[in-house]
Scaffold this motif. Structure first.
Motif, PDB file in Angstrom:
ATOM      1  N   SER A 124     -21.048  -9.108   7.188  1.00 21.35           N
ATOM      2  CA  SER A 124     -20.012 -10.131   7.044  1.00 21.35           C
ATOM      3  C   SER A 124     -20.496 -11.440   7.650  1.00 21.35           C
ATOM      4  CB  SER A 124     -18.726  -9.680   7.736  1.00 21.35           C
ATOM      5  OG  SER A 124     -18.896  -9.740   9.147  1.00 21.35           O
ATOM      6  N   VAL A 125     -19.730 -12.500   7.463  1.00 18.36           N
ATOM      7  CA  VAL A 125     -20.137 -13.805   7.977  1.00 18.36           C
ATOM      8  C   VAL A 125     -20.233 -13.802   9.498  1.00 18.36           C
ATOM      9  CG1 VAL A 125     -17.812 -14.785   8.153  1.00 18.36           C
ATOM     10  CG2 VAL A 125     -19.753 -16.297   7.687  1.00 18.36           C
ATOM     11  N   ASP A 126     -19.492 -12.882  10.148  1.00 19.39           N
ATOM     12  CA  ASP A 126     -19.572 -12.769  11.603  1.00 19.39           C
ATOM     13  C   ASP A 126     -20.555 -11.702  12.062  1.00 19.39           C
ATOM     14  OD1 ASP A 126     -17.887 -14.807  12.195  1.00 19.39           O
ATOM     15  OD2 ASP A 126     -16.139 -13.591  12.674  1.00 19.39           O
ATOM     16  N   VAL A 140     -13.998  -3.958   3.322  1.00 21.87           N
ATOM     17  CA  VAL A 140     -12.889  -4.469   2.513  1.00 21.87           C
ATOM     18  C   VAL A 140     -11.932  -3.320   2.232  1.00 21.87           C
ATOM     19  CG1 VAL A 140     -12.194  -5.576   0.355  1.00 21.87           C
ATOM     20  CG2 VAL A 140     -14.373  -6.197   1.432  1.00 21.87           C
ATOM     21  N   GLY A 141     -10.652  -3.520   2.532  1.00 20.65           N
ATOM     22  CA  GLY A 141      -9.664  -2.474   2.285  1.00 20.65           C
ATOM     23  C   GLY A 141      -9.976  -1.178   2.990  1.00 20.65           C
ATOM     24  N   ASP A 142     -10.459  -1.276   4.250  1.00 22.02           N
ATOM     25  CA  ASP A 142     -10.806  -0.111   5.062  1.00 22.02           C
ATOM     26  C   ASP A 142     -11.993   0.683   4.516  1.00 22.02           C
ATOM     27  OD1 ASP A 142      -8.969  -0.551   7.040  1.00 22.02           O
ATOM     28  OD2 ASP A 142      -7.424   0.723   6.166  1.00 22.02           O
ATOM     29  N   LYS A 143     -12.755   0.096   3.616  1.00 20.28           N
ATOM     30  CA  LYS A 143     -13.965   0.736   3.084  1.00 20.28           C
ATOM     31  C   LYS A 143     -15.174  -0.058   3.518  1.00 20.28           C
ATOM     32  CE  LYS A 143     -14.578   3.093  -1.074  1.00 20.28           C
ATOM     33  NZ  LYS A 143     -14.498   3.218  -2.551  1.00 20.28           N
ATOM     34  N   ASP A 192     -12.168  -7.263   6.218  1.00 18.68           N
ATOM     35  CA  ASP A 192     -11.133  -6.766   7.122  1.00 18.68           C
ATOM     36  C   ASP A 192     -11.198  -7.389   8.506  1.00 18.68           C
ATOM     37  OD1 ASP A 192     -10.307  -5.182   5.084  1.00 18.68           O
ATOM     38  OD2 ASP A 192     -10.914  -3.275   5.960  1.00 18.68           O
ATOM     39  N   GLU A 193     -12.285  -8.065   8.841  1.00 19.75           N
ATOM     40  CA  GLU A 193     -12.385  -8.652  10.180  1.00 19.75           C
ATOM     41  C   GLU A 193     -11.382  -9.791  10.386  1.00 19.75           C
ATOM     42  OE1 GLU A 193     -16.438  -9.811  10.433  1.00 19.75           O
ATOM     43  OE2 GLU A 193     -16.210 -11.663   9.285  1.00 19.75           O
ATOM     44  N   VAL A 194     -10.725 -10.254   9.309  1.00 16.73           N
ATOM     45  CA  VAL A 194      -9.764 -11.349   9.457  1.00 16.73           C
ATOM     46  C   VAL A 194      -8.354 -10.983   9.036  1.00 16.73           C
ATOM     47  CG1 VAL A 194     -11.451 -13.183   9.280  1.00 16.73           C
ATOM     48  CG2 VAL A 194     -10.404 -12.294   7.200  1.00 16.73           C
ATOM     49  N   SER A 224      -8.800 -21.476   6.887  1.00 18.87           N
ATOM     50  CA  SER A 224      -8.927 -20.776   8.168  1.00 18.87           C
ATOM     51  C   SER A 224      -9.037 -19.278   7.924  1.00 18.87           C
ATOM     52  CB  SER A 224      -7.708 -21.066   9.054  1.00 18.87           C
ATOM     53  OG  SER A 224      -7.617 -22.440   9.340  1.00 18.87           O
ATOM     54  N   TRP A 225     -10.016 -18.647   8.550  1.00 19.15           N
ATOM     55  CA  TRP A 225     -10.204 -17.198   8.504  1.00 19.15           C
ATOM     56  C   TRP A 225     -10.522 -16.683   7.096  1.00 19.15           C
ATOM     57  CZ3 TRP A 225     -10.802 -15.885  13.302  1.00 19.15           C
ATOM     58  CH2 TRP A 225     -10.064 -16.552  14.280  1.00 19.15           C
ATOM     59  N   ASP A 226     -11.062 -17.524   6.239  1.00 21.65           N
ATOM     60  CA  ASP A 226     -11.377 -17.093   4.872  1.00 21.65           C
ATOM     61  C   ASP A 226     -12.745 -16.400   4.825  1.00 21.65           C
ATOM     62  OD1 ASP A 226      -9.004 -18.142   4.104  1.00 21.65           O
ATOM     63  OD2 ASP A 226      -9.807 -19.777   2.904  1.00 21.65           O
TER      64      ASP A 226
END
Length: 561
Positions: A450-452, A458-461, A494-496, A548-550
């Motif tokens: 992910s970006v972080d 995504v969606g708990d997967k 999901d991190e956001v 924000s948070w995208d």
């Protein structure tokens, strides 16, 4: 304990305001009764030259009304148990559950909130209705609860039922309630600030959080997701005489709640008229607390913008219902458990994975209580009997343990496994080809993270392959002209939690595909697009409003040859 910093920060700011400048120009969105207590604390500390600091001392003063409310609740439960002639074992079990209830302890002394105060006021008002001498105090005390916390409006259908049983006494109560309103707002009226404080406390807060649920483990966190916008359309093809607005989650939730409250009112009026002929006031009292529990549970489970703490009044009502019924410990135990865990998740325990389970439990409790509303205790007794029979069977506990253990292990394996497509000679990852241009509003794009820098989720997967980026973003790849198609998945990481974005895919200067608005509650979605050999492919994400948070992910982008 430290408590919840945001709420304690509000108390601290309001204490300084009221101690320094009094009621004039007070800036805070809280009903007036508790503000008077904060005003008293601030001026008391100022009088004794004690600095106003966000400390344990100040927190102790802030939650002092909770301590007395807890004592009031213990006394009320004891009185109800004695009135119902409860046996000694049940009496002891319920008193222990009230005295050491984790939801009561977490909400007040630990979190630093005062939800027990208005809950006790509202539910004590219901008890007063059944007093031959003090029935007229029901509406004044309930009004005081509303002036302490607006969420006590969830008990309004029950108060309406009781109103029609003793109209003369409650008409007197309305006059006293008007007097209480005048007295509570008088200090603000004295400084010509009553209109502003009413607007801040009761009007400005209504649309403050335009989300379907705000950390509340209710039906919406199960069906849609946490912090998703409340204007999502969830019902289509409505009957022509239904307003179109009801198709949106916000108004559909309001419709469901108001419908249930209307049913509670109708059933309550019918049952009161039926039972009154038999003069069985104990049944009326237990039924009333049951109605209160159902309304408070529906308030939390169905309405939009619920916070994690707003199931708390339902847990308190369940305790009183159990005391007046002298059975059915299931409701207070389970509602106390849900309230406790939901608050603990926000206080920092690593428990966000149980949100789904809690929301399903809340939904099941609402369904069971709703069925019991129409069938009496027969349905609950049937469930209780089935559970007791199941538990009495040989090897039942080991089998239940193995079943629960297996389900939990299966969920965790699925939740934390990395999904990845097996690639053949005709399937190549897009990331294997050069990036000719990359721009985004925050950070840099990452391959297979992910970006972080976290696992793509995504969606708990969780996924092994993909691109993590941030809207607004544009990533251009140089690809072979022989590529015939692109298969790709996409979603908000999901991190956001939630945001609002739109995905686009371009081949050269041609737009191939544009997604609908993605909010973050969706599971990962997949598409396959034919390619015409232009030699470049652009993955683009636009923010739909604020960016924000995208944090967004392109999952398993595969070129097919």
């Amino acid at each position: 304990m430290n408590g919840y910093g945001a709420d304690l920060g509000y108390w601290y700011d309001w204490t300084k305001q009221l101690a320094g400048h009094g009621y004039k120009n007070f800036n805070g969105n809280y009903p007036p009764v508790y503000l008077h207590w904060i005003y008293l604390i601030g001026n008391l500390l100022d009088y004794f030259k004690i600095p106003i600091e966000n400390s344990d001392l100040l927190k102790f003063f802030w939650v002092t009304p909770v301590f007395f409310s807890h004592l009031l609740l213990v006394g009320l439960v004891h009185k109800l148990l004695v009135r119902a002639n409860a046996n000694t074992n049940f009496h002891l079990c319920l008193m222990l559950l009230v005295a050491f209830n984790p939801a009561l302890i977490i909400n007040g002394p630990i979190w630093g909130q005062v939800d027990l105060l208005p809950s006790c006021l509202a539910l004590s008002a219901i008890y007063l209705h059944f007093s031959s001498r003090y029935a007229y105090l029901m509406i004044p005390i309930f009004t005081l609860a509303l002036l302490t916390k607006l969420q006590m409006i969830c008990f309004a259908p029950v108060v309406a039922i009781l109103f029609f049983q003793k109209i003369k006494q409650h008409l007197v109560g309305i006059l006293l309630a008007l007097l209480i309103i005048v007295l509570v707002f008088l200090p603000f009226y004295w400084v010509d600030y009553h209109k502003q404080i009413f607007k801040q406390a009761y009007l400005d807060t209504l649309g403050q959080y335009p989300v379907i649920t705000m950390n509340a483990a209710n039906i919406w966190i199960w069906l849609i997701g946490n912090n998703a916008p409340d204007n999502i359309q969830i019902v289509s093809n409505l009957h022509p005489w239904f307003p179109e607005s009801i198709s949106k989650a916000k108004y559909f939730g309001m419709f469901l709640f108001s419908s249930l409250c209307l049913m509670v009112f109708i059933v309550g009026i019918h049952q009161f008229n039926l039972i009154k002929r038999k003069v069985n006031e104990q049944i009326l009292l237990s039924s009333t607390y049951f109605y209160a529990m159902v309304c408070a549970l529906a308030f939390f489970a169905l309405l939009p913008a619920m916070h994690e703490r707003y199931i708390f009044p339902a847990a308190v009502a369940a305790l009183l219902f159990s005391a007046s019924k002298t059975k059915q410990l299931g409701y207070p135990v389970l509602l106390s458990l849900v309230a406790s865990l939901n608050m603990l998740i926000i206080l920092g325990i690593n428990g966000s994975n149980i949100w789904l389970g809690l929301s399903i439990l809340v939904t099941l409790l609402l369904v069971v209580s709703f069925i019991e509303l129409f069938t009496g205790s027969k349905f609950y007794d049937l469930i209780n009997q089935l559970i007791m029979e199941l538990c009495s069977k040989k090897y039942s506990f080991p089998l239940i343990f193995i079943l629960v253990f297996s389900i939990t292990l299966g969920y965790l394996l699925e939740r934390y496994s990395l999904h990845q497509t097996v690639l053949t000679k005709d399937y190549k990852l897009l990331m294997d080809y050069p990036v000719t241009l990359s721009r985004q509003e925050y950070g840099k794009h990452r391959f297979n993270a992910s970006v972080d820098g976290n696992v793509l989720t995504v969606g708990d997967k969780r996924f092994a392959y993909g691109i993590g980026t941030h809207a607004d973003s544009e990533i251009i790849f140089a690809i072979p002209q022989e590529a015939k198609a692109l298969h790709i998945q996409y979603g908000l990481d999901d991190e956001v939690g939630s945001a609002e974005v739109v995905f686009e895919i371009w081949e050269g200067a041609q737009l191939l595909w544009r997604s609908e608005v993605i909010y973050g509650y969706e599971s990962v979605k997949a598409i396959q697009l034919p390619l015409s050999g232009k030699g470049s492919l652009t993955l683009k994400v636009d923010s739909y409003g604020s960016n924000s948070w995208d944090h967004v992910d392109w999952i398993e982008p595969i070129l097919i040859f």
